[in-house]
Design a protein around this motif. Structure first.
Motif, PDB file in Angstrom:
ATOM      1  N   ALA A 215       0.821  -1.210   0.000  1.00  0.00           N
ATOM      2  CA  ALA A 215       0.000   0.000   0.000  1.00  0.00           C
ATOM      3  C   ALA A 215       0.859   1.267   0.000  1.00  0.00           C
ATOM      4  O   ALA A 215       0.622   2.194  -0.782  1.00  0.00           O
ATOM      5  CB  ALA A 215      -0.915  -0.010   1.221  1.00  0.00           C
ATOM      6  N   VAL A 216       1.853   1.303   0.845  1.00  0.00           N
ATOM      7  CA  VAL A 216       2.680   2.526   0.944  1.00  0.00           C
ATOM      8  C   VAL A 216       3.418   2.745  -0.375  1.00  0.00           C
ATOM      9  O   VAL A 216       3.414   3.852  -0.928  1.00  0.00           O
ATOM     10  CB  VAL A 216       3.669   2.435   2.126  1.00  0.00           C
ATOM     11  N   ASN A 217       4.025   1.671  -0.912  1.00  0.00           N
ATOM     12  CA  ASN A 217       4.762   1.809  -2.173  1.00  0.00           C
ATOM     13  C   ASN A 217       3.857   2.223  -3.315  1.00  0.00           C
ATOM     14  O   ASN A 217       4.174   3.133  -4.080  1.00  0.00           O
ATOM     15  CB  ASN A 217       5.448   0.484  -2.543  1.00  0.00           C
ATOM     16  N   ALA A 218       2.707   1.531  -3.433  1.00  0.00           N
ATOM     17  CA  ALA A 218       1.794   1.807  -4.544  1.00  0.00           C
ATOM     18  C   ALA A 218       1.280   3.238  -4.457  1.00  0.00           C
ATOM     19  O   ALA A 218       1.262   3.967  -5.461  1.00  0.00           O
ATOM     20  CB  ALA A 218       0.626   0.821  -4.511  1.00  0.00           C
ATOM     21  N   MET A 219       0.877   3.661  -3.264  1.00  0.00           N
ATOM     22  CA  MET A 219       0.295   4.991  -3.142  1.00  0.00           C
ATOM     23  C   MET A 219       1.317   6.068  -3.491  1.00  0.00           C
ATOM     24  O   MET A 219       1.013   7.013  -4.218  1.00  0.00           O
ATOM     25  CB  MET A 219      -0.259   5.204  -1.732  1.00  0.00           C
ATOM     26  N   CYS A 220       2.538   5.908  -2.998  1.00  0.00           N
ATOM     27  CA  CYS A 220       3.570   6.922  -3.264  1.00  0.00           C
ATOM     28  C   CYS A 220       3.915   6.962  -4.749  1.00  0.00           C
ATOM     29  O   CYS A 220       3.988   8.042  -5.350  1.00  0.00           O
ATOM     30  CB  CYS A 220       4.826   6.635  -2.443  1.00  0.00           C
ATOM     31  N   THR A 221       4.097   5.790  -5.370  1.00  0.00           N
ATOM     32  CA  THR A 221       4.471   5.753  -6.792  1.00  0.00           C
ATOM     33  C   THR A 221       3.341   6.310  -7.661  1.00  0.00           C
ATOM     34  O   THR A 221       3.571   7.157  -8.531  1.00  0.00           O
ATOM     35  CB  THR A 221       4.778   4.295  -7.207  1.00  0.00           C
ATOM     36  N   ASP A 222       2.126   5.836  -7.424  1.00  0.00           N
ATOM     37  CA  ASP A 222       0.993   6.255  -8.268  1.00  0.00           C
ATOM     38  C   ASP A 222       0.735   7.755  -8.131  1.00  0.00           C
ATOM     39  O   ASP A 222       0.483   8.449  -9.123  1.00  0.00           O
ATOM     40  CB  ASP A 222      -0.290   5.502  -7.871  1.00  0.00           C
ATOM     41  N   LEU A 223       0.807   8.231  -6.893  1.00  0.00           N
ATOM     42  CA  LEU A 223       0.545   9.651  -6.649  1.00  0.00           C
ATOM     43  C   LEU A 223       1.563  10.515  -7.398  1.00  0.00           C
ATOM     44  O   LEU A 223       1.206  11.441  -8.138  1.00  0.00           O
ATOM     45  CB  LEU A 223       0.640   9.873  -5.140  1.00  0.00           C
ATOM     46  N   ALA A 224       2.838  10.160  -7.260  1.00  0.00           N
ATOM     47  CA  ALA A 224       3.887  10.938  -7.941  1.00  0.00           C
ATOM     48  C   ALA A 224       3.702  10.852  -9.457  1.00  0.00           C
ATOM     49  O   ALA A 224       3.847  11.858 -10.167  1.00  0.00           O
ATOM     50  CB  ALA A 224       5.256  10.415  -7.528  1.00  0.00           C
ATOM     51  N   ASP A 225       3.328   9.662  -9.970  1.00  0.00           N
ATOM     52  CA  ASP A 225       3.182   9.482 -11.424  1.00  0.00           C
ATOM     53  C   ASP A 225       2.028  10.312 -11.999  1.00  0.00           C
ATOM     54  O   ASP A 225       2.169  10.918 -13.054  1.00  0.00           O
ATOM     55  CB  ASP A 225       2.952   7.993 -11.752  1.00  0.00           C
ATOM     56  N   ALA A 253       3.009   7.638   3.750  1.00  0.00           N
ATOM     57  CA  ALA A 253       3.054   8.286   2.427  1.00  0.00           C
ATOM     58  C   ALA A 253       3.349   9.776   2.571  1.00  0.00           C
ATOM     59  O   ALA A 253       4.112  10.350   1.780  1.00  0.00           O
ATOM     60  CB  ALA A 253       1.739   8.058   1.692  1.00  0.00           C
ATOM     61  N   VAL A 254       2.761  10.391   3.588  1.00  0.00           N
ATOM     62  CA  VAL A 254       3.014  11.829   3.839  1.00  0.00           C
ATOM     63  C   VAL A 254       4.507  12.052   4.070  1.00  0.00           C
ATOM     64  O   VAL A 254       5.119  12.966   3.506  1.00  0.00           O
ATOM     65  CB  VAL A 254       2.180  12.323   5.048  1.00  0.00           C
ATOM     66  N   ARG A 255       5.108  11.169   4.893  1.00  0.00           N
ATOM     67  CA  ARG A 255       6.553  11.321   5.188  1.00  0.00           C
ATOM     68  C   ARG A 255       7.393  11.062   3.947  1.00  0.00           C
ATOM     69  O   ARG A 255       8.290  11.826   3.623  1.00  0.00           O
ATOM     70  CB  ARG A 255       6.963  10.339   6.298  1.00  0.00           C
ATOM     71  N   LYS A 256       7.057   9.984   3.226  1.00  0.00           N
ATOM     72  CA  LYS A 256       7.880   9.569   2.075  1.00  0.00           C
ATOM     73  C   LYS A 256       7.853  10.615   0.947  1.00  0.00           C
ATOM     74  O   LYS A 256       8.861  10.860   0.299  1.00  0.00           O
ATOM     75  CB  LYS A 256       7.340   8.226   1.548  1.00  0.00           C
ATOM     76  N   LEU A 257       6.694  11.214   0.723  1.00  0.00           N
ATOM     77  CA  LEU A 257       6.572  12.184  -0.375  1.00  0.00           C
ATOM     78  C   LEU A 257       6.703  13.623   0.116  1.00  0.00           C
ATOM     79  O   LEU A 257       6.560  14.558  -0.669  1.00  0.00           O
ATOM     80  CB  LEU A 257       5.222  12.012  -1.090  1.00  0.00           C
ATOM     81  N   ASP A 258       6.969  13.788   1.423  1.00  0.00           N
ATOM     82  CA  ASP A 258       7.100  15.123   2.025  1.00  0.00           C
ATOM     83  C   ASP A 258       5.855  15.983   1.736  1.00  0.00           C
ATOM     84  O   ASP A 258       5.947  17.136   1.316  1.00  0.00           O
ATOM     85  CB  ASP A 258       8.375  15.794   1.487  1.00  0.00           C
ATOM     86  N   LEU A 259       4.678  15.370   1.934  1.00  0.00           N
ATOM     87  CA  LEU A 259       3.410  16.075   1.693  1.00  0.00           C
ATOM     88  C   LEU A 259       3.071  16.942   2.900  1.00  0.00           C
ATOM     89  O   LEU A 259       3.514  16.649   4.017  1.00  0.00           O
ATOM     90  CB  LEU A 259       2.280  15.067   1.489  1.00  0.00           C
ATOM     91  N   LYS A 260       2.245  17.961   2.682  1.00  0.00           N
ATOM     92  CA  LYS A 260       1.742  18.743   3.824  1.00  0.00           C
ATOM     93  C   LYS A 260       0.617  17.925   4.467  1.00  0.00           C
ATOM     94  O   LYS A 260      -0.399  17.663   3.814  1.00  0.00           O
ATOM     95  CB  LYS A 260       1.207  20.087   3.342  1.00  0.00           C
ATOM     96  N   PRO A 261       0.797  17.516   5.733  1.00  0.00           N
ATOM     97  CA  PRO A 261      -0.211  16.626   6.356  1.00  0.00           C
ATOM     98  C   PRO A 261      -1.615  17.202   6.306  1.00  0.00           C
ATOM     99  O   PRO A 261      -2.589  16.453   6.133  1.00  0.00           O
ATOM    100  CB  PRO A 261       0.270  16.499   7.807  1.00  0.00           C
ATOM    101  N   GLU A 262      -1.745  18.522   6.425  1.00  0.00           N
ATOM    102  CA  GLU A 262      -3.092  19.105   6.457  1.00  0.00           C
ATOM    103  C   GLU A 262      -3.784  19.040   5.085  1.00  0.00           C
ATOM    104  O   GLU A 262      -4.988  19.217   4.974  1.00  0.00           O
ATOM    105  CB  GLU A 262      -3.051  20.541   6.994  1.00  0.00           C
ATOM    106  N   ARG A 263      -3.000  18.765   4.036  1.00  0.00           N
ATOM    107  CA  ARG A 263      -3.575  18.645   2.687  1.00  0.00           C
ATOM    108  C   ARG A 263      -3.980  17.198   2.370  1.00  0.00           C
ATOM    109  O   ARG A 263      -4.634  16.940   1.379  1.00  0.00           O
ATOM    110  CB  ARG A 263      -2.547  19.107   1.638  1.00  0.00           C
ATOM    111  N   CYS A 264      -3.510  16.267   3.198  1.00  0.00           N
ATOM    112  CA  CYS A 264      -3.744  14.840   2.965  1.00  0.00           C
ATOM    113  C   CYS A 264      -4.886  14.406   3.899  1.00  0.00           C
ATOM    114  O   CYS A 264      -4.690  14.267   5.099  1.00  0.00           O
ATOM    115  CB  CYS A 264      -2.442  14.085   3.257  1.00  0.00           C
ATOM    116  N   LEU A 265      -6.056  14.237   3.332  1.00  0.00           N
ATOM    117  CA  LEU A 265      -7.263  14.150   4.163  1.00  0.00           C
ATOM    118  C   LEU A 265      -7.445  12.763   4.791  1.00  0.00           C
ATOM    119  O   LEU A 265      -7.069  11.754   4.212  1.00  0.00           O
ATOM    120  CB  LEU A 265      -8.480  14.500   3.313  1.00  0.00           C
ATOM    121  N   LYS A 266      -8.048  12.774   5.978  1.00  0.00           N
ATOM    122  CA  LYS A 266      -8.297  11.526   6.716  1.00  0.00           C
ATOM    123  C   LYS A 266      -9.671  11.610   7.374  1.00  0.00           C
ATOM    124  O   LYS A 266     -10.002  12.639   7.966  1.00  0.00           O
ATOM    125  CB  LYS A 266      -7.273  11.390   7.856  1.00  0.00           C
ATOM    126  N   ASN A 267     -10.440  10.549   7.281  1.00  0.00           N
ATOM    127  CA  ASN A 267     -11.652  10.447   8.101  1.00  0.00           C
ATOM    128  C   ASN A 267     -11.776   9.055   8.701  1.00  0.00           C
ATOM    129  O   ASN A 267     -12.814   8.686   9.232  1.00  0.00           O
ATOM    130  CB  ASN A 267     -12.920  10.826   7.316  1.00  0.00           C
TER     131      ASN A 267
END
Ligand code: COA
Length: 319
Positions: A215-225, A253-267
């Protein structure tokens, strides 16, 4: 081929099951579930069918968009827990809405909603004008409630999008890597007197650690692609809607891609993992929150049994 979003809707069962309730009959604890998964409660059906949830989510999307069921050109549903193997969930929904258009289901497990968006985009290329896309799951029906590694994770719900022709579906990526060992839901064995092989129980079977790594690998790769394919940089993305499987997968994924956590939504804390409904429910929450600005770029990313993964970039607006 592309489309624009005309409206969204979602439905969650009213009954929330809290971690402490689960620990009364499974060897688990509120602390373990919160720390390892990030869930405190999950919506679970008491009377609703999968079709009931799909119907309520669809009504929200139709109402927001001002489209009536008679104007629909197609209904597409993503699910692994339809009420029937046949007819499809989409056909049940068509009947409940009183629509007359073609209707079919797509199974790509938790990536199903994004696979369905891509399928809708192809139909827009064939000249269709209005497509209703729904992700709906009653996973409480396919979970073994004595298995603590899955019973604490999965939940019930539905999300819907009303799509019209347009140009705001910018880029996408679908992946599949056939593997029924890591995560699967075997079908019912049936009663054939001729079949000689013992069948697995018809519940979710999951190797959690393998799924986590995938999951972590797929999400990071797909998101960047998909961001690169859209000609954008990660910082151009206003909102990320990740599949809600485990808060730790999203945090990794937030850490690996250096995303802004507040932009990466969670519920996930209160919705659990609703498989094909997950990103659609979160998208509806975002679209109704008033936070979106015209022109905002949104990424959706999901992964699941198959093993499948998928991601896409959508621009908000375009009306
Ligand atoms: N409560 C308490 N203990 C639990 C538990 C629960 N609900 N579920 C598992 N455990 C136990 C295990 O039995 C194991 O005990 P042991 O060390 O005595 O053998 C221990 O916790 C560690 O198990 P492990 O599998 O290493 O835990 P983990 O940190 O990997 O967390 C998951 C398990 C399932 C939460 C995690 O692997 C995960 O989320 N994976 C991805 C699942 C997913 O996303 N699925 C959906 C895909 S769409």
């Amino acid at each position: 081929m592309s489309f624009r979003i005309l409206g969204t809707g979602s439905y969650l069962p009213k009954r929330s099951v809290y971690n402490d309730e689960l620990s009364q009959f499974i060897d688990t604890s509120d602390e373990w579930i919160q720390q390892r998964v990030g869930i405190s409660s999950r919506p679970i059906c008491t009377t609703e069918t999968t079709a009931d949830m799909a119907y309520n989510a669809a009504l929200g999307a139709l109402e927001m968009s001002g489209v009536s069921p008679s104007e629909l050109d197609m209904i597409l549903c993503a699910t692994v827990s339809a009420d029937y193997a046949a007819p499809s969930l989409a056909c049940s929904l068509q009947s409940m809405l009183g629509a007359t258009c073609p209707a079919m289901d797509i199974n790509a497990a938790c990536s199903g909603f994004i696979y369905t968006l891509e399928t809708a985009a192809a139909f827009f290329g064939r000249g269709l004008k209005r497509i209703l896309v729904v992700g709906a799951e009653r996973l409480s029906r396919v979970v073994d409630w004595s298995d603590r590694s899955t019973a604490v994770i999965f939940a019930d719900g539905a999300g819907a999008m009303m799509l019209g022709d347009g140009d705001t579906y910018i880029s996408s990526k679908l992946c599949a890597k056939g593997d029924a060992e890591v995560l699967c839901i075997p079908s019912f064995a049936g009663t054939s007197p001729y079949y000689e092989v013992e069948s697995k129980k018809p519940y979710v079977h999951m190797n959690g650690q393998e799924v986590f790594k995938f999951a972590v690998n797929a999400m990071c790769t797909d998101l960047a692609d998909v961001v690169a394919a859209a000609g954008l940089k990660i910082d151009d993305i206003a909102w990320i809607i990740p599949h809600q499987a485990n808060a730790r997968i999203i945090d990794a994924a937030v850490r690996k891609l250096d995303l802004k956590p507040e932009r990466c939504l969670k519920n996930i804390e209160t919705t659990g993992n609703t498989s094909a409904a997950s990103v659609a429910i979160l998208a509806d929450e975002l679209f109704r929150s008033g936070k979106l600005k015209d022109g905002d770029y949104i990424v959706m990313a999901a992964f699941g049994a198959g093993l499948t993964s998928a991601a896409c970039v959508i621009r908000w607006g375009g009306w």
